[in-house]
Design an enzyme around this catalytic site. Structure first.
Site, PDB file in Angstrom:
ATOM      1  N   SER A 291      20.623   9.076 -25.175  1.00 33.50           N
ATOM      2  CA  SER A 291      19.415   8.876 -25.988  1.00 33.50           C
ATOM      3  C   SER A 291      19.714   9.211 -27.437  1.00 33.50           C
ATOM      4  O   SER A 291      20.575  10.058 -27.718  1.00 33.50           O
ATOM      5  CB  SER A 291      18.290   9.788 -25.491  1.00 33.50           C
ATOM      6  OG  SER A 291      18.519  11.126 -25.902  1.00 33.50           O
ATOM      7  N   ASP A 292      19.023   8.546 -28.354  1.00 34.29           N
ATOM      8  CA  ASP A 292      19.075   9.037 -29.730  1.00 34.29           C
ATOM      9  C   ASP A 292      18.482  10.443 -29.719  1.00 34.29           C
ATOM     10  O   ASP A 292      17.814  10.854 -28.765  1.00 34.29           O
ATOM     11  CB  ASP A 292      18.333   8.094 -30.691  1.00 34.29           C
ATOM     12  CG  ASP A 292      18.789   8.306 -32.137  1.00 34.29           C
ATOM     13  OD1 ASP A 292      19.412   9.353 -32.436  1.00 34.29           O
ATOM     14  OD2 ASP A 292      18.536   7.425 -32.994  1.00 34.29           O
ATOM     15  N   TRP A 293      18.716  11.162 -30.791  1.00 31.98           N
ATOM     16  CA  TRP A 293      18.417  12.601 -30.824  1.00 31.98           C
ATOM     17  C   TRP A 293      16.901  12.849 -30.800  1.00 31.98           C
ATOM     18  O   TRP A 293      16.225  12.729 -31.806  1.00 31.98           O
ATOM     19  CB  TRP A 293      19.077  13.208 -32.052  1.00 31.98           C
ATOM     20  CG  TRP A 293      20.472  13.723 -31.802  1.00 31.98           C
ATOM     21  CD1 TRP A 293      20.937  14.948 -32.188  1.00 31.98           C
ATOM     22  CD2 TRP A 293      21.557  13.099 -31.113  1.00 31.98           C
ATOM     23  NE1 TRP A 293      22.237  15.113 -31.767  1.00 31.98           N
ATOM     24  CE2 TRP A 293      22.645  14.001 -31.112  1.00 31.98           C
ATOM     25  CE3 TRP A 293      21.722  11.873 -30.467  1.00 31.98           C
ATOM     26  CZ2 TRP A 293      23.863  13.724 -30.502  1.00 31.98           C
ATOM     27  CZ3 TRP A 293      22.935  11.581 -29.871  1.00 31.98           C
ATOM     28  CH2 TRP A 293      23.988  12.499 -29.891  1.00 31.98           C
ATOM     29  N   GLY A 294      16.394  13.151 -29.619  1.00 33.88           N
ATOM     30  CA  GLY A 294      14.955  13.364 -29.470  1.00 33.88           C
ATOM     31  C   GLY A 294      14.223  12.116 -28.997  1.00 33.88           C
ATOM     32  O   GLY A 294      13.010  12.046 -29.073  1.00 33.88           O
ATOM     33  N   ALA A 295      14.946  11.111 -28.496  1.00 31.57           N
ATOM     34  CA  ALA A 295      14.310   9.842 -28.110  1.00 31.57           C
ATOM     35  C   ALA A 295      13.997   9.747 -26.610  1.00 31.57           C
ATOM     36  O   ALA A 295      13.583   8.699 -26.143  1.00 31.57           O
ATOM     37  CB  ALA A 295      15.209   8.667 -28.519  1.00 31.57           C
TER      38      ALA A 295
END
Ligand code: BGC
Length: 746
Positions: free
Chosen positions: A299-303
């Site tokens: 995942s993208d950071w916090g996605a």
């Protein structure tokens, strides 16, 4: 901005508060027209084929020996930028870290950003930890790389990223960024490779391959349809199936199939109603099913937004906090809402990718970076990337007997601008200048997670120009006093005016107008001296109300640590410009596919469908300021004698350099599909960068891949090559077609 979990403080409240205070961020498609070296690199070596095959077996065997706890350890983030979330440690101060399992010989996995060079996520400000040796080569931005249209350079760019990552101890580079420039205000435009999926796809493939050949995993990001930074964590990209396949997924499809990246990063936004990181169609069906992706989805950071849905939809790793894939995933396995086989698959995919790229068996060792090699590549890319947009009355190249040269513009005596966010790079000696992105933000003299500041790298246009013309008087004005700058221009033979437009992830540009009153400065200087070369340091298209009065204009992108030397070599003709625009420059924001409407939250409906970039301007008959593919040279190239094979897949023509100076032309091939298909009037299907000596002629031959002739047939849910009349167009840009032919396919 991106690091939402920090903001919401779900998992580590104290850390969250701290970091918030720091203001943290925010069918077989193949290729055509590959130059020789890329063609050679395109064939996987015997060794890498063997390694891939072996990796499947080894990974499966290793998974069978792991406990559930060990498996859970491998599918989540454990630290960010030196801040660890547990006694397992914090890794090497990169944005992501997954600790290894020594009992099984599984090594640590340290990740670093690598947009335009190895990103420095560390910071001296507690609680972050500085990296031991955070400096790296600041390369020209990826959009500049795309403007070279040179796959071999892209291979070397990827290789350099990997080499420097390894030298800092990192085994994974989050650096294969692509995304189409649907709106020219996109804040991440500089990190991507333009508006065309075929150009982006063919340019990112060698970049990934160049990195992975060095036994480094390069992730391909951000899947998918992450076309605006405004509300990137909440908006929903609504796209019809054909548009999605032919444009927003095509470059990912090409890269997944050909470059086989070890990892793909899913984006922050929703795609047709589901978050990209829990989108079963996107991840399970298309990416892993149809395209055969065998690496892991990160995942993208916090996605990440859920546990059960995300895990079952195909997400293999949550970054960066373990909000959903930490304890909640363990519980879901106990409850049986996520099957054990899914966890096994997540881990197997990661181990397989580490083994297939060679990283597992060849761990990075910290060594000094060869900055001379980095700078040489940075300069070569910058020189090939610069696009000469306009050159009137022979203003360029300058002659060496020019007596008085004015260099005007902010920091033009010492530095050049770079792009922001996770793509900021700390080059040797630190940045020349840094500015806060927001008022009140603190900017220590290094980029870092909490201080995504505006970074100017140490590369002095003033010095580089003086170096090219040692006998000339080269004077400087920073442009803050417009009258003084105009007076200097009036008393100079030529003027180099360095303009700038900073952009960063997490936010889009409000307009294409240059900030800080620069249009007034440029108007005053060009009025005082029409022999002014305006140099645009920008990752996006720029509005140019002063264009008629400028002698020459160069789109110089964010040119990196040797940007000034590259620029000076172009200004004085040591290098003949050859870059071409990977994006259309609109005459007005109203002319663009989004009509210049506010970039908003909620449903972002891609109502223009296939009308992205040059396709839009062709469909609507709108004249752009500068078209896609445009770029002048000091030479003059003539095209003749087009031949197209009966199936339309072999295109050849003669190209002549009619000038007395060696140069290179990027000859482009476009196709129009038979009318019933309802395609845009033309699509790029291939190109070749052809260096030619003065007066030389060459026959240029391109092989067009069959998939370039196909459209996405929604009814059949597949690529189809239609029958009927195909028009083949060859030219110097999308609006400068020199040769045409047609073939009928039955
Ligand atoms: C960006 C990613 C980046 C990650 C780690 C995110 O904000 O969107 O591209 O790789 O941060 O720094």
């Amino acid at each position: 901005m991106s690091r939402t979990a920090f903001r919401s403080g779900l998992a580590v409240p104290a850390l969250a508060a701290l970091l918030t205070a720091c203001g943290g961020g925010g069918n077989g498609v193949a290729t055509a027209a590959r130059p020789q070296a890329f063609e050679r690199d395109a064939t996987p070596s015997h060794e890498s084929r063997l390694r891939a095959w072996h990796a499947d077996l080894r990974a499966a065997r290793l998974v069978a020996r792991m406990t559930r706890e060990e498996k859970l350890q491998m599918v989540r983030g454990w630290s960010i930028c030196g801040v660890g979330f547990s006694p397992l440690g914090a890794g090497l101060s990169g944005p992501g870290f997954v600790p290894g399992i020594p009992r099984l010989g599984i090594p640590d996995l340290n990740m670093t950003d690598g947009g335009a060079g190895i990103g420095d996520c560390s910071s001296a400000t507690a609680p972050f930890r500085p990296r031991a040796a955070p400096e790296a080569t600041a390369l020209p931005a990826p959009i500049a790389l795309a403007a070279t249209w040179d796959p071999e350079l892209s291979y070397r760019y990827g290789r350099l990223l990997a080499t420097e990552a390894r030298a800092q101890g990192f085994g994974m580079v989050l650096g294969g960024s692509i995304g189409l420039l649907r709106d020219p205000r996109l804040g991440r435009a500089f990190e991507y490779m333009g508006e065309d999926p075929v150009l982006s796809g063919l340019m990112v493939i060698p970049k990934i391959r160049g990195a992975q050949d060095q036994h480094v995993v390069m992730s391909l990001k951000h899947l998918a349809a992450n076309q605006q930074e405004t509300a990137r964590n909440t908006s929903n990209s609504v796209i019809d199936e054909r548009t999605l396949r032919e444009l927003y997924l095509l470059h990912f499809e090409m890269a997944v199939k050909e470059a086989r990246p070890g990892s793909v990063m899913c984006s922050y936004n929703k795609v047709n109603g589901d978050w990209a990181c829990e989108n079963d169609r996107l991840l399970n069906k298309v990416l892993k099913g149809e395209w055969g992706f065998d690496g892991w989805v990160q995942s993208d950071w916090g996605a990440t937004h859920s546990t059960i849905k995300a895990a079952n939809a195909g997400l293999d790793e949550e970054q960066f906090l373990p909000t959903h894939f930490g304890a909640p995933l363990g519980q879901a396995l106990v409850d049986g809402t996520v099957p054990q086989s899914r966890l096994d698959d997540m881990v197997r995919r990661k181990l397989r990718a580490l083994m297939a790229t060679g990283l597992f068996d060849d761990q990075p060792v910290v060594t000094p970076i060869d900055f001379a090699a980095g700078e040489a590549l940075a300069q070569q890319v910058a020189a090939r990337a610069a696009v000469l947009l306009k050159n009137s009355q022979g203003v360029l190249p300058f002659t060496r007997d020019t007596a008085r040269i004015a260099v005007i513009g902010k920091h033009a005596d010492r530095a050049m601008l770079s792009g922001g966010g996770s793509s900021a790079v700390l080059s040797p000696g630190g940045p020349a200048f840094v500015y806060p992105a927001q008022p009140g933000q603190s900017c220590p003299l290094q980029p870092g997670p909490g201080n995504w500041c505006e970074v100017w790298v140490r590369s002095s246009p003033l010095q580089a120009i003086q170096g090219q013309a040692p006998r000339a008087s080269v004077a400087f004005a920073d442009g803050s006093d417009i009258a003084a700058a105009a007076a200097l221009a009036a008393h100079s033979d030529v003027v180099v005016l360095m303009a700038h437009q900073w952009a960063t992830e997490g936010t889009d540009l409000p307009t294409l107008t240059l900030r800080d009153n620069q249009d007034d400065l440029i108007s005053a200087v060009t009025a005082a001296n029409p022999r002014t070369v305006v140099v645009l340091q920008a990752g996006n298209p720029v509005a140019m109300p002063w264009l008629d009065h400028a002698g020459a204009v160069i789109q110089n992108w964010y040119a990196g640590i040797r940007g000034a030397q590259a620029l000076a070599s172009l200004l004085f003709g040591d290098v003949n410009p050859s870059g071409k625009l990977p994006v259309t420059f609109p005459a007005r924001l109203d002319d663009t596919p989004t009509g210049g409407a506010d970039l908003a939250d909620g449903d972002v409906v891609y109502a223009e469908k296939l009308g992205v970039g040059y396709r839009w301007y062709d469909m609507k008959g709108i004249e752009p300021l500068f078209p896609f593919g445009h770029g002048l040279s000091y030479s003059d190239f003539a095209y003749s004698d087009l031949r197209v094979s009966g199936d339309g897949r072999e295109v050849s023509f003669r190209l002549t350099n009619r000038s007395g100076r060696a140069g290179a032309e990027i000859a482009q091939v476009y196709l129009s599909l038979p009318p019933p298909v309802g395609d845009a009037p033309k699509r790029l299907v291939g190109w070749k960068r052809v260096p030619l000596q003065a007066g030389e002629t060459q026959r240029v031959t391109l092989r067009i891949d069959r998939d370039r002739l196909a459209y996405w047939d929604v009814a059949r849910s597949g690529w189809t090559v239609p029958s009927g009349l195909f028009k083949v167009m060859v030219g110097a840009s999308s609006r400068d077609i020199r040769l045409q032919d047609a073939i009928v396919r039955r």
